[in-house]
Every structure is written in structure tokens, then in C-alpha cells.
Design a protein around this motif. Sequence first.
Motif, short mmCIF file in Angstrom:
data_model
loop_
_atom_site.label_atom_id
_atom_site.label_comp_id
_atom_site.label_asym_id
_atom_site.label_seq_id
_atom_site.Cartn_x
_atom_site.Cartn_y
_atom_site.Cartn_z
N MET A 71 0.97 -1.24 0.20
CA MET A 71 -0.18 -0.05 -0.08
C MET A 71 1.66 1.44 -0.27
N ASP A 72 0.68 2.23 -1.06
CA ASP A 72 1.07 3.39 -1.15
C ASP A 72 1.01 4.12 0.15
N THR A 73 1.34 4.62 1.02
CA THR A 73 0.38 6.10 1.84
C THR A 73 1.53 7.37 1.67
N ASN A 74 1.90 7.62 0.70
CA ASN A 74 2.89 8.82 0.28
C ASN A 74 2.00 10.26 -0.81
N LEU A 75 2.07 11.08 0.41
CA LEU A 75 1.56 12.44 -0.48
C LEU A 75 2.24 12.83 -1.50
N THR A 88 -5.02 21.74 -1.17
CA THR A 88 -3.58 22.11 -0.95
C THR A 88 -2.75 21.84 -0.23
N TRP A 89 -1.30 21.45 0.27
CA TRP A 89 -0.81 21.68 1.24
C TRP A 89 -0.46 22.36 1.85
N LEU A 90 -0.92 22.99 3.18
CA LEU A 90 -0.65 24.29 3.30
C LEU A 90 1.00 24.55 4.52
N HIS A 91 1.91 24.52 3.98
CA HIS A 91 2.69 24.17 3.87
C HIS A 91 3.57 24.97 5.21
N LYS A 92 3.18 26.03 5.17
CA LYS A 92 3.47 27.38 6.74
C LYS A 92 2.29 26.77 7.39
N GLY A 93 1.19 26.53 8.27
CA GLY A 93 0.87 26.65 8.87
C GLY A 93 1.36 26.11 9.57
N ASP A 94 1.54 25.89 10.92
CA ASP A 94 1.99 25.49 12.27
C ASP A 94 0.87 24.02 12.55
N ARG A 95 1.77 22.66 12.69
CA ARG A 95 1.20 21.55 12.76
C ARG A 95 1.40 21.57 13.88
N THR A 96 1.41 22.13 15.07
CA THR A 96 0.44 21.75 16.63
C THR A 96 0.30 22.24 16.77
N THR A 97 -0.55 23.51 16.45
CA THR A 97 -1.83 24.16 16.60
C THR A 97 -3.15 23.49 17.02
N LEU A 98 -3.75 23.36 17.69
CA LEU A 98 -5.36 22.89 17.63
C LEU A 98 -6.30 23.32 18.57
#
Length: 134
Positions: free
Chosen positions: A1-5, A58-68
Amino acid sequence: MDTNLVIIGIIHSDITDLATAPKMENEPGAVRARIELDPAYKIGLDAMEIGAQLELFTWLHKGDRTTLKVHPRGDLTQPQRGVFSTRSPSRPNPIGLHRVTLVAIEEPLTLVVEPLEVLDGTPVIDIKTKPKGY
């Protein structure tokens, strides 16, 4: 199974600053943008019509991935809400969903769309279409 974006294209836009970027496509400041697609995906455009409504992922690459939690639309006077009830680019996996209209298809393999509220250089990970007039 390919799980790559897989990145299928890159957005070229006049929007360059996250702090002042519109939060949704229907806000002032959303612009006409160009999506430069990887030529490997040209066949995927088969039967796409000018005027069609598209949903871009889209991949919002500048978003903070630790924010909830965030203040909706960045307005500090509003109480914070969980990111899953907002469109903030800051979230564990910063996937954006954008509704746009296809204005033109140009060579080499570029989609011109509007209105779009993402930063220049944002990666596109998928495109869904709806028939013209849907």
C-alpha cells in the motif's frame, strides 16, 4: 500500500504573506492564480471544461502543525476554537480545501483559477471537478 503524499502541482499567486492573506475564497484579497501541474498528470485533465467548478486540495506548508486551537479568522477578540471547526492553515495535517472556477488552461500545463486565497508556492495535492453549472 502506497501511503506517500504526492504533489501534483504548485500554485503561483500574488499572495505572499500569511498574516495578510484572506482566510476564504470569498473574502477581499482572493486572487486569480495559476497552477503549474506536473506533466505526468496531463491525462487527468481529460474532459475538463473552462468554467468548471473545481475543488483544490492543497498542502498548506506554512501552517503550524502543532496548533489545535485558533482565534477564528485571526481575530483576537473572538474566543479560540478547535482547528477542526475552522479553516485555519495551522492544524496537525494542513490540508486546504478551496472552491475555484477554472478560467483557462494554458501551456505548458497550467490551470488558471479564481478566486484563490493561498500563498504563492503552495503545493496542490488533488483536484476534483464539478460539471459546468453544477
